[in-house]
Design a protein around this motif. Structure first.
Motif, PDB file in Angstrom:
ATOM      1  N   GLY A 216      13.207 -19.271   6.336  1.00  0.00           N
ATOM      2  CA  GLY A 216      14.431 -18.541   6.639  1.00  0.00           C
ATOM      3  C   GLY A 216      14.637 -17.295   5.799  1.00  0.00           C
ATOM      4  N   TYR A 217      13.637 -16.941   5.001  1.00  0.00           N
ATOM      5  CA  TYR A 217      13.789 -15.831   4.062  1.00  0.00           C
ATOM      6  C   TYR A 217      12.564 -14.933   4.051  1.00  0.00           C
ATOM      7  N   SER A 218      12.829 -13.652   3.939  1.00  0.00           N
ATOM      8  CA  SER A 218      11.770 -12.724   3.578  1.00  0.00           C
ATOM      9  C   SER A 218      11.617 -12.808   2.060  1.00  0.00           C
ATOM     10  N   ILE A 219      10.389 -12.804   1.593  1.00  0.00           N
ATOM     11  CA  ILE A 219      10.111 -13.035   0.179  1.00  0.00           C
ATOM     12  C   ILE A 219       9.383 -11.849  -0.426  1.00  0.00           C
ATOM     13  N   GLY A 220       9.783 -11.503  -1.628  1.00  0.00           N
ATOM     14  CA  GLY A 220       9.105 -10.434  -2.352  1.00  0.00           C
ATOM     15  C   GLY A 220       8.668 -10.893  -3.722  1.00  0.00           C
ATOM     16  N   TRP A 221       7.638 -10.269  -4.212  1.00  0.00           N
ATOM     17  CA  TRP A 221       7.191 -10.451  -5.598  1.00  0.00           C
ATOM     18  C   TRP A 221       7.436  -9.144  -6.350  1.00  0.00           C
ATOM     19  N   PHE A 222       7.987  -9.270  -7.542  1.00  0.00           N
ATOM     20  CA  PHE A 222       8.232  -8.147  -8.433  1.00  0.00           C
ATOM     21  C   PHE A 222       7.653  -8.499  -9.799  1.00  0.00           C
ATOM     22  N   ARG A 223       7.472  -7.493 -10.637  1.00  0.00           N
ATOM     23  CA  ARG A 223       6.982  -7.749 -11.984  1.00  0.00           C
ATOM     24  C   ARG A 223       7.635  -6.791 -12.965  1.00  0.00           C
ATOM     25  N   GLN A 224       7.692  -7.248 -14.213  1.00  0.00           N
ATOM     26  CA  GLN A 224       8.264  -6.425 -15.271  1.00  0.00           C
ATOM     27  C   GLN A 224       7.389  -6.513 -16.502  1.00  0.00           C
ATOM     28  N   ALA A 225       6.822  -5.384 -16.845  1.00  0.00           N
ATOM     29  CA  ALA A 225       5.995  -5.301 -18.040  1.00  0.00           C
ATOM     30  C   ALA A 225       6.874  -4.976 -19.247  1.00  0.00           C
ATOM     31  N   PRO A 226       6.417  -5.283 -20.448  1.00  0.00           N
ATOM     32  CA  PRO A 226       7.225  -5.003 -21.638  1.00  0.00           C
ATOM     33  C   PRO A 226       7.600  -3.525 -21.714  1.00  0.00           C
ATOM     34  N   GLY A 227       8.888  -3.270 -21.923  1.00  0.00           N
ATOM     35  CA  GLY A 227       9.360  -1.907 -22.077  1.00  0.00           C
ATOM     36  C   GLY A 227       9.466  -1.115 -20.795  1.00  0.00           C
ATOM     37  N   LYS A 228       9.217  -1.774 -19.661  1.00  0.00           N
ATOM     38  CA  LYS A 228       9.276  -1.070 -18.373  1.00  0.00           C
ATOM     39  C   LYS A 228      10.296  -1.714 -17.454  1.00  0.00           C
ATOM     40  N   GLU A 229      10.679  -0.987 -16.446  1.00  0.00           N
ATOM     41  CA  GLU A 229      11.582  -1.535 -15.444  1.00  0.00           C
ATOM     42  C   GLU A 229      10.821  -2.456 -14.499  1.00  0.00           C
ATOM     43  N   ARG A 230      11.575  -3.361 -13.891  1.00  0.00           N
ATOM     44  CA  ARG A 230      10.957  -4.247 -12.916  1.00  0.00           C
ATOM     45  C   ARG A 230      10.511  -3.426 -11.705  1.00  0.00           C
ATOM     46  N   GLU A 231       9.339  -3.776 -11.179  1.00  0.00           N
ATOM     47  CA  GLU A 231       8.796  -3.005 -10.072  1.00  0.00           C
ATOM     48  C   GLU A 231       8.337  -3.923  -8.942  1.00  0.00           C
ATOM     49  N   PHE A 232       8.324  -3.364  -7.752  1.00  0.00           N
ATOM     50  CA  PHE A 232       7.881  -4.078  -6.566  1.00  0.00           C
ATOM     51  C   PHE A 232       6.373  -4.314  -6.618  1.00  0.00           C
ATOM     52  N   VAL A 233       5.951  -5.492  -6.133  1.00  0.00           N
ATOM     53  CA  VAL A 233       4.533  -5.812  -6.057  1.00  0.00           C
ATOM     54  C   VAL A 233       4.115  -6.046  -4.609  1.00  0.00           C
ATOM     55  N   ALA A 234       4.782  -6.980  -3.928  1.00  0.00           N
ATOM     56  CA  ALA A 234       4.395  -7.337  -2.559  1.00  0.00           C
ATOM     57  C   ALA A 234       5.564  -8.040  -1.894  1.00  0.00           C
ATOM     58  N   SER A 235       5.557  -8.005  -0.560  1.00  0.00           N
ATOM     59  CA  SER A 235       6.604  -8.724   0.160  1.00  0.00           C
ATOM     60  C   SER A 235       6.105  -9.121   1.537  1.00  0.00           C
ATOM     61  N   THR A 236       6.757 -10.134   2.110  1.00  0.00           N
ATOM     62  CA  THR A 236       6.420 -10.595   3.441  1.00  0.00           C
ATOM     63  C   THR A 236       7.701 -10.900   4.201  1.00  0.00           C
ATOM     64  N   SER A 237       7.709 -10.518   5.474  1.00  0.00           N
ATOM     65  CA  SER A 237       8.900 -10.747   6.295  1.00  0.00           C
ATOM     66  C   SER A 237       8.930 -12.193   6.755  1.00  0.00           C
ATOM     67  N   LYS A 238      10.076 -12.619   7.249  1.00  0.00           N
ATOM     68  CA  LYS A 238      10.207 -14.028   7.604  1.00  0.00           C
ATOM     69  C   LYS A 238       9.821 -14.315   9.041  1.00  0.00           C
ATOM     70  N   TYR A 239       9.792 -13.326   9.893  1.00  0.00           N
ATOM     71  CA  TYR A 239       9.501 -13.588  11.301  1.00  0.00           C
ATOM     72  C   TYR A 239       8.087 -13.209  11.690  1.00  0.00           C
ATOM     73  N   ASP A 240       7.782 -11.909  11.585  1.00  0.00           N
ATOM     74  CA  ASP A 240       6.473 -11.488  12.068  1.00  0.00           C
ATOM     75  C   ASP A 240       5.399 -11.520  10.991  1.00  0.00           C
ATOM     76  N   LEU A 241       5.804 -11.961   9.798  1.00  0.00           N
ATOM     77  CA  LEU A 241       4.873 -12.115   8.679  1.00  0.00           C
ATOM     78  C   LEU A 241       4.199 -10.797   8.297  1.00  0.00           C
ATOM     79  N   SER A 242       4.833  -9.675   8.625  1.00  0.00           N
ATOM     80  CA  SER A 242       4.300  -8.399   8.147  1.00  0.00           C
ATOM     81  C   SER A 242       4.425  -8.353   6.630  1.00  0.00           C
ATOM     82  N   THR A 243       3.570  -7.547   6.023  1.00  0.00           N
ATOM     83  CA  THR A 243       3.516  -7.496   4.562  1.00  0.00           C
ATOM     84  C   THR A 243       3.518  -6.063   4.060  1.00  0.00           C
TER      85      THR A 243
END
Length: 123
Positions: free
Chosen positions: A30-57
């Protein structure tokens, strides 16, 4: 829904890890899911995501071709397979969920966040 990232660790450059993000309390389909990461001293950034219906990434340019996001609805889990790891991939990795049907690369569009897991890549 509650999300929790698992699977981090210490790995040498060129190695691989698979992170998992199981959902608790709701079905992850029921959810689109994303992965983010945060390195020391840096802002959190987008890594990858997938939609909940068509599974696009979608992937950040820095991980394209090395990381793969996938979901197993039967296991109520989304994965992030990380290959050819580099020292610059070192960060705390988070998974996040949103009810919208489309994936998003924007952190503020995610409503549910799990505790992160540390990934450390040694040179």
């Amino acid at each position: 829904v509650q999300l929790q990232a698992f699977g981090g660790g210490l790995v040498q450059a060129g190695g691989f890890l698979r992170l998992s993000c199981p959902a608790f309390g709701r079905t992850i389909s029921g959810y689109s899911i994303g992965w983010f990461r945060q390195a020391p001293g840096k802002e959190r950034e987008f890594v990858a995501s997938t939609s909940k219906y068509d599974l696009s990434t979608a992937y950040a340019d820095s991980v394209k071709g090395r990381f793969t996001i996938s979901r197993d609805n039967a296991k109520n889990t989304v994965y992030l397979q990380m290959n050819s790891l580099k020292p610059e991939d070192t960060a705390v990795y988070y998974c996040a969920g949103r009810g919208g049907s489309a994936y998003s690369t924007i952190e503020s569009r995610y409503d549910y966040w799990g505790q992160g897991t540390q990934v450390t890549v040694s040179s």
